[in-house]
Design an enzyme around this catalytic site. Structure first.
Site, PDB file in Angstrom:
ATOM      1  CG  ASN A  69      -0.240   9.217   7.558  1.00 40.87           C
ATOM      2  OD1 ASN A  69       0.843   8.883   8.022  1.00 40.87           O
ATOM      3  ND2 ASN A  69      -1.141   8.341   7.162  1.00 40.87           N
ATOM      4  CG  HIS A 112       2.688   3.387  11.112  1.00 42.31           C
ATOM      5  ND1 HIS A 112       1.544   3.310  10.349  1.00 42.31           N
ATOM      6  CD2 HIS A 112       3.000   2.121  11.486  1.00 42.31           C
ATOM      7  CE1 HIS A 112       1.188   2.017  10.268  1.00 42.31           C
ATOM      8  NE2 HIS A 112       2.044   1.289  10.947  1.00 42.31           N
TER       9      HIS A 112
END
Length: 362
Positions: free
Chosen positions: A174, A144
Site C-alpha cells: 500500500n 484505497h
C-alpha cells in the site's frame, strides 16, 4: 366618564384581538408559503448535493461500466456511485470487486489537503458491511482503490475514505508499490495532457483465503487496469498483496481471465491483448515521450463480449446517492432524504416559527 373609559377599553381590546387574529393568520399563511417554498428548496438541495447519473457514468470509458461475468460475483453485490469514482462492492468479500475512475488534467489541477475520514458505508446492508473494527490491529492497511490524491473536491475526498473503496493491503504494498503506481498514473494525465481511465481492485486467487475482522477477505494481489484513449496505450499493473515490493505489467485479458470481469466492455479483444510499458513511477513519465508498446498477449482468455442490453441494464444501476433506486442485489434503499423526511423537516420549521410568534403575542 367611567362608562366611556370602559367602552374605549372594550373597543381597544376588540381591535387588538382582531389585529392579533390577522397577525396569526398572516403568519400561518406565510408559514404555508414557507412550507411549499422550503420543500422545493430541500428537493433542489438534495438533487444538487448528489452526483447526477451522467456524472456517475462519466467515470467509465464511453459511459460503460465493467461487467461481472460470473454469477457468483453478483451475489450480494452493490453498484455504488460516489463523487469522482464508482464501485462494485461485494457483500461476500466485504471489499470492492472493482473501482473505476476517470483522470483528466483538469481534474488533477484541483489540489486539496488530505483530511482522513475513514468511515463505514451506510448504503451497504449491515450484514455485508466492512467495519472500521475489522481493520483494527489486523496487520493490514485500509488501502484505497481510488486514491484520495485523485479527488478534486472535499465531497470526493470524503467519499474516497468509505470502506467500500478499501481492501486490506500489506503495508509495503500500500505505502510504497501502490503509492508509486498511483503517482505514475496521475503523472500520465498531468505531464502528457491526456485522459486516463482506470479500473482498480483486488484479486482473490488462492483456494484458501485469509480474512480479518468479521469476514473481510484479504486479496492475494491488487490490480490497476489503465487505458489511454488518446494514444491507445493499455495494460495493467499486478502487485502481490505482500511486502515483497513486486509488481508486473500484464495485459487486460490476463486480468479478465483471473477475475471473471470484463474490465473494459467497450474495447475489443485485439485492443485488450495489447500491452504497453506502463510507468512504474512518476519520474518515468516524460511529457514528450509516448508510452512504448511491449507485447501482444496471445495466450490469456479475454472476457466474452457483453450484449448492449446487458450493458444498458448495468448502466442504469449506477445512480447517485440521493436517487430512489435500490443499491445492488441486496435492494438497499437510497440514503437521500425521501419526501416524508423533507415534509417532516419543513413542518418542524413552521411549527417552531408559530410557537415563537405565539410566545411574542402573549
Amino acid at each position: 366618564m367611567a362608562r366611556k373609559k370602559s367602552s374605549s377599553g372594550n373597543i381597544l381590546a376588540q381591535l387588538l384581538n382582531q389585529n392579533g387574529v390577522k397577525m396569526i393568520l398572516g403568519f400561518v399563511a406565510a408559514g404555508s408559503f414557507a412550507f411549499a417554498f422550503g420543500q422545493e428548496k430541500i428537493q433542489q438541495f438534495v438533487a444538487k448535493a448528489a452526483p447526477s447519473n451522467s456524472a456517475c457514468l462519466d467515470q467509465f470509458y464511453r459511459d460503460v461500466p465493467p461487467y461481472l461475468m460470473k454469477d457468483s460475483l453478483n451475489k450480494n453485490s452493490y453498484p455504488l456511485c460516489f463523487n469522482g469514482f464508482n464501485v462494485m462492492y461485494s457483500g461476500v468479500s466485504k471489499t470492492p470487486l472493482w473501482v473505476a475512475e476517470a483522470l483528466t488534467p483538469e481534474r488533477l489541477s484541483q489540489k486539496i489537503p488530505r483530511e482522513d475520514s475513514f468511515h463505514e458505508e451506510p448504503r451497504v446492508n449491515e450484514a455485508h458491511r466492512a467495519l472500521l473494527s475489522d481493520y483494527r490491529a489486523s496487520g493490514y492497511d485500509r488501502g484505497h482503490m481510488a486514491p484520495n490524491a485523485d479527488m478534486p473536491t472535499k465531497d470526493a475526498q470524503f467519499d474516497s475514505f468509505s470502506l467500500a473503496n478499501m481492501v486490506p493491503q500489506a503495508p509495503k504494498n500500500n505505502q510504497q508499490v501502490w503509492r508509486e503506481l498511483e503517482e505514475a498514473t496521475r503523472a500520465i494525465a498531468t505531464k502528457q495532457k491526456q485522459d486516463v481511465y482506470i479500473v482498480s481492485g483486488p484479486v482473490f486467487a488462492a483456494q484458501k483465503l485469509k480474512t480479518i475482522g468479521k469476514g473481510v477477505i484479504v486479496p492475494t494481489a491488487t490490480y490497476k487496469a489503465v487505458y489511454l484513449p488518446k494514444t491507445g496505450a493499455i495494460g495493467a499493473y499486478y502487485a502481490p498483496n505482500d511486502n515483497s515490493l513486486q509488481v508486473k505489467i500484464v495485459s487486460v485479458c490476463y486480468l479478465e481471465e483471473q477475475l471473471g470481469i470484463n474490465l473494459f466492455p467497450q474495447l475489443n479483444e485485439e485492443q485488450k491483448r495489447n500491452t504497453y510499458n506502463l510507468p512504474l513511477k512518476a519520474t518515468a513519465v516524460k511529457a514528450a515521450k509516448p508510452i512504448e508498446y511491449s507485447y501482444w498477449d496471445a495466450e490469456s482468455q479475454c472476457a466474452e463480449d457483453v450484449s448492449n442490453d446487458d450493458l444498458q441494464a448495468m448502466q442504469k444501476q449506477f445512480k447517485p446517492a440521493g436517487s430512489s433506486s435500490s443499491a445492488g442485489s441486496a435492494g438497499q434503499a437510497s440514503t437521500g432524504l425521501d419526501s416524508a423526511a423533507q415534509d417532516a423537516i419543513v413542518k418542524q420549521l413552521v411549527e417552531s416559527l408559530l410557537q415563537y410568534i405565539l410566545q411574542l403575542l402573549k
